[in-house]
Scaffold this active site. Sequence first.
Site, mmCIF file in Angstrom:
data_model
loop_
_atom_site.group_PDB
_atom_site.id
_atom_site.type_symbol
_atom_site.label_atom_id
_atom_site.label_comp_id
_atom_site.label_asym_id
_atom_site.label_seq_id
_atom_site.Cartn_x
_atom_site.Cartn_y
_atom_site.Cartn_z
ATOM 1 N N LYS A 191 55.377 56.981 -29.400
ATOM 2 C CA LYS A 191 55.169 57.528 -28.055
ATOM 3 C C LYS A 191 56.039 58.771 -27.802
ATOM 4 C CE LYS A 191 54.099 52.980 -26.033
ATOM 5 N NZ LYS A 191 54.665 51.849 -25.253
ATOM 6 N N VAL A 229 57.215 47.538 -31.408
ATOM 7 C CA VAL A 229 56.969 46.102 -31.457
ATOM 8 C C VAL A 229 56.766 45.579 -32.894
ATOM 9 C CG1 VAL A 229 54.460 46.046 -31.159
ATOM 10 C CG2 VAL A 229 55.878 44.388 -29.937
ATOM 11 N N TYR A 251 62.974 49.641 -23.150
ATOM 12 C CA TYR A 251 62.286 48.995 -22.019
ATOM 13 C C TYR A 251 63.268 48.389 -21.033
ATOM 14 C CZ TYR A 251 58.475 49.994 -25.012
ATOM 15 O OH TYR A 251 57.607 50.659 -25.797
ATOM 16 N N TYR A 303 45.642 56.623 -29.247
ATOM 17 C CA TYR A 303 46.831 55.815 -28.947
ATOM 18 C C TYR A 303 47.028 54.732 -30.031
ATOM 19 C CZ TYR A 303 49.819 52.379 -26.642
ATOM 20 O OH TYR A 303 50.825 51.482 -26.375
ATOM 21 N N SER A 329 55.621 51.700 -30.629
ATOM 22 C CA SER A 329 56.044 52.528 -29.490
ATOM 23 C C SER A 329 56.958 53.695 -29.861
ATOM 24 C CB SER A 329 56.744 51.668 -28.447
ATOM 25 O OG SER A 329 55.802 50.871 -27.791
HETATM 26 O O1 DON Z 1 50.247 49.107 -27.207
HETATM 27 C C1 DON Z 1 50.996 48.249 -27.680
HETATM 28 O O2 DON Z 1 51.194 47.189 -27.128
HETATM 29 C C2 DON Z 1 51.672 48.572 -29.004
HETATM 30 N N1 DON Z 1 50.868 49.434 -29.786
HETATM 31 C C3 DON Z 1 52.992 49.241 -28.781
HETATM 32 C C4 DON Z 1 53.942 48.421 -27.934
HETATM 33 C C5 DON Z 1 55.328 48.499 -28.396
HETATM 34 O O3 DON Z 1 55.652 48.915 -29.483
HETATM 35 C C6 DON Z 1 56.351 47.949 -27.468
HETATM 36 N N2 DON Z 1 57.643 48.009 -28.104
HETATM 37 N N3 DON Z 1 58.578 47.451 -28.207
#
Ligand code: DON
Length: 318
Positions: A77, A272, A254, A202, A74
């Site tokens: 992003k 994540v 978050y 993405y 994330s």
């Molecule tokens: O789309 C997803 O779920 C992961 N590529 C990114 C989510 C993420 O990194 C949430 N972060 N803490």
Amino acid sequence: MTGIETKQHIQQRYQEQLEQAVILASRHVKEGKVASYIPELAKSDPNHLSAAVVLMDGSVIAAGNTQTRFTLQSIAKLFSLAIALADHGCEYVFSRVGMEPTGDPFNSIMKLEAIKPHKPLNPMINAGAIVVCDMVKGNGCEERTERILSLLRKMTGNPEICVNHAVYLSEKNSANRNRALAYFMKDSGVLTGDVEDTLDFYFRHCSIEVNTQDVAWMASVLAADGAHPVTGERLIDERIAGICKTFMVTCGMYNASGEFAIQVGIPAKSGVAGGIMATVPMQMGIGVYSPGLDEKGNSLAGVKLLQELSNLWNLSIF
Ligand code: DON
């Protein structure tokens, strides 16, 4: 000693303090849980912990397992957002994605259906980031990916930054939730482009591989309002860098963003895979990594480490 600390002394003190903070935070590495919903991420070593700091004069301090590479997830992003804002301007981008924190988990589908029109609440949750990816200009996901890689290579000075193909495929093959979000948004007209191409971009940008030093350099550019702190090259428009930092404060961690703002007080964005990018305006960029996550999906030892550094160096912006 004259009472005036030389640059070399300051750097040495920071180095010792960073090493100490890593030792303290490493006591917590086993309390977190490595993400497994993207199978490739489950292979990460939960004992790893690293941190790097880039100061505004370009000096770098690092401690822990600094060679360990991990994917941005994330954290990426923010940079697709920076590109989409440069491509289209604020008015258009925020007509399609909101600016408000959600209070929900990062992959929540609940609010998306409840709110009409079904515009994602912010660009840091998955739904919002997928809409942002839809807005990044480029001829297909390869060209869009090259654009973000080019930005990140300039920010870090590391020409080798690229996508980790195994993580990308693993995410692509297990992305039922993100596909559900994307097809729901396509159905309701929130996504306008080719859904699979946007999802592919993405997944690829989430799978960009870095180490903590790369992340600290990225953060240092945001700390310097979008200019490279050493070369002075403008890489992100000042206003866009400001928007990125604001989202880091309000949504970067978050549904733990409020608590993090109070306890640490530094604009930060987690991923994540276990990375966190934190930026102290006009002072330093920080990258931390530890793959064990807390229940909100943020690196558990990483948050402890940032808390320690914030106390030690009085970094809170509030
Ligand atoms: O789309 C997803 O779920 C992961 N590529 C990114 C989510 C993420 O990194 C949430 N972060 N803490």
